[in-house]
Design a protein around this motif. Structure first.
Motif, PDB file in Angstrom:
ATOM      1  N   ALA A 240       0.827  -1.202   0.000  1.00 56.68           N
ATOM      2  CA  ALA A 240       0.000   0.000   0.000  1.00 56.68           C
ATOM      3  C   ALA A 240       0.860   1.250   0.000  1.00 56.68           C
ATOM      4  O   ALA A 240       0.595   2.211  -0.741  1.00 56.68           O
ATOM      5  N   VAL A 241       1.928   1.258   0.813  1.00 57.63           N
ATOM      6  CA  VAL A 241       2.825   2.418   0.858  1.00 57.63           C
ATOM      7  C   VAL A 241       3.516   2.610  -0.490  1.00 57.63           C
ATOM      8  O   VAL A 241       3.618   3.732  -1.000  1.00 57.63           O
ATOM      9  N   ALA A 242       3.977   1.520  -1.089  1.00 59.04           N
ATOM     10  CA  ALA A 242       4.633   1.614  -2.393  1.00 59.04           C
ATOM     11  C   ALA A 242       3.687   2.180  -3.446  1.00 59.04           C
ATOM     12  O   ALA A 242       4.068   3.042  -4.245  1.00 59.04           O
ATOM     13  N   ALA A 243       2.445   1.703  -3.446  1.00 59.57           N
ATOM     14  CA  ALA A 243       1.467   2.181  -4.431  1.00 59.57           C
ATOM     15  C   ALA A 243       1.148   3.659  -4.221  1.00 59.57           C
ATOM     16  O   ALA A 243       1.091   4.443  -5.181  1.00 59.57           O
ATOM     17  N   GLU A 244       0.961   4.061  -2.965  1.00 54.29           N
ATOM     18  CA  GLU A 244       0.641   5.451  -2.672  1.00 54.29           C
ATOM     19  C   GLU A 244       1.788   6.393  -3.010  1.00 54.29           C
ATOM     20  O   GLU A 244       1.567   7.526  -3.436  1.00 54.29           O
ATOM     21  N   GLY A 246       4.259   5.799  -5.244  1.00 53.46           N
ATOM     22  CA  GLY A 246       4.748   5.682  -6.605  1.00 53.46           C
ATOM     23  C   GLY A 246       6.116   5.036  -6.725  1.00 53.46           C
ATOM     24  O   GLY A 246       6.906   5.389  -7.608  1.00 53.46           O
ATOM     25  N   VAL A 247       6.403   4.068  -5.835  1.00 53.83           N
ATOM     26  CA  VAL A 247       7.665   3.330  -5.927  1.00 53.83           C
ATOM     27  C   VAL A 247       7.356   1.858  -6.183  1.00 53.83           C
ATOM     28  O   VAL A 247       6.222   1.403  -6.041  1.00 53.83           O
ATOM     29  N   ASP A 248       8.389   1.120  -6.571  1.00 56.02           N
ATOM     30  CA  ASP A 248       8.200  -0.298  -6.871  1.00 56.02           C
ATOM     31  C   ASP A 248       8.284  -1.180  -5.638  1.00 56.02           C
ATOM     32  O   ASP A 248       7.650  -2.237  -5.577  1.00 56.02           O
ATOM     33  N   GLN A 249       9.075  -0.769  -4.669  1.00 53.98           N
ATOM     34  CA  GLN A 249       9.339  -1.652  -3.532  1.00 53.98           C
ATOM     35  C   GLN A 249       9.768  -0.846  -2.320  1.00 53.98           C
ATOM     36  O   GLN A 249      10.484   0.160  -2.445  1.00 53.98           O
ATOM     37  N   VAL A 250       9.367  -1.294  -1.141  1.00 51.36           N
ATOM     38  CA  VAL A 250       9.824  -0.733   0.126  1.00 51.36           C
ATOM     39  C   VAL A 250      10.914  -1.629   0.703  1.00 51.36           C
ATOM     40  O   VAL A 250      10.759  -2.853   0.752  1.00 51.36           O
TER      41      VAL A 250
END
Length: 306
Positions: A240-244, A246-250
């Motif tokens: 969810a954090v990655a999608a919000e 705009g990154v591919d991976q945390v």
């Protein structure tokens, strides 16, 4: 016009303290009205520092205007700055990170980027003999910034200059350096009130590695079990954090300050491969301990391979 002085999003101790230090210097020494601002809520250690030394939390801003005069501290990366930063009149940058590129200015500016552990140390250099005008609260901010960014000299980014200045400031303030550092780290370790998403973003920066965009998050603590016990829910929040954002991976590293090691959460095969290629680790589960890894800037980011 009052100059706005601020650091990066997800303000830590150095970003918060350095903004206040330089706003004081511009206003009180150079006679240029300036105010410190924040680009988000300060972390628990930074909040402790503000209370300890008697500072109100600076105003939180979300963007800048075209007619704003701005000084940027503790970053030069546009991804960590307001969306309209290139429209503002950036007049100075003081930083200790690698040059990211992408900032545009309206004219020639004053840039100082030095390979020191802490932005506040660079500011002390820039003050020259005017450092004698620092008040005890400003000295307290400077000491806090150095202790935080060096993890009380444990971080490999620490230089002799950072350490000598911290010891000098502690002596002038009559403070036991190690005892004060322990207070700071205890405050930093108190993360019980934060949601998973807030924890992930608390001390976090965006980096691209071979076309893959990462949010690289570091939680420095003297009580790693508190965070590790939340492993499952934290990893559930990564997508969810990655999608919000705009990154591919945390990537989340829990840095154990006292044992001088980091635990990387391994939610998938991409991160497993990254851990093995980047750190020579053997991954057998959903976490991996990385001995000696303390610094995102010097040990984590330069090592990342996908």
């Amino acid at each position: 016009m009052t100059i706005k002085v601020f650091g990066h999003k997800s303000p830590d101790t150095d970003s918060t303290g350095s903004a206040l230090i330089w706003a004081w210097y511009l206003s009180e020494v150079r006679g240029q009205p300036a105010e410190a601002k924040l680009l988000g809520e300060p972390n628990t250690e930074a909040a402790f520092m503000l209370e300890k030394w008697g500072f109100d939390k600076p105003e939180i801003i979300t963007d800048v205007a075209a007619d704003d005069k701005v000084v940027i501290v503790d970053t030069n990366n546009p991804a960590e700055l307001p969306a309209s930063i290139n429209a503002a009149d950036v007049i100075q940058i003081i930083d200790h990170h690698k040059l990211a590129g992408g900032l545009e200015t309206k004219g020639p500016i004053d840039i100082t980027i030095k390979p020191l552990a802490c932005t506040a140390t660079i500011m002390h250099n820039l003050m020259g003999p005017n450092d004698a005008k620092m008040t005890d609260p400003i000295k307290g901010l400077m000491l806090s910034c150095i202790l935080s960014d060096t993890l009380e000299f444990r971080s490999p980014t620490t230089t002799d200059q950072d350490k000598a200045l911290a010891e000098q400031l502690a002596g002038e303030l009559g403070i036991d350096l190690s005892a004060y550092a322990s207070e700071m780290f205890e405050a930093k370790s108190d993360v019980s009130a934060f949601s998973d998403a807030e924890l992930i973003r608390m001390d976090s920066k965006e980096y691209a590695v071979d076309g893959t965009k990462f949010r690289v998050s570091v939680l420095e603590t003297t009580a790693p079990k508190i965070v590790l016990d939340r492993k499952n829910s934290l990893m559930e929040s990564f997508k969810a954090v990655a999608a919000e954002d705009g990154v591919d991976q945390v990537l989340l590293f829990v840095v154990d300050i006292l044992n001088e090691e980091a635990t990387l959460f391994v939610p998938n095969d991409l991160v497993k491969g990254l851990a093995e290629k980047s750190f020579g680790a053997t991954v057998a589960g959903d976490t991996v301990v990385l001995p000696g890894i303390m610094s995102r800037k010097k040990q984590i980011i330069p090592s990342l391979k996908v």
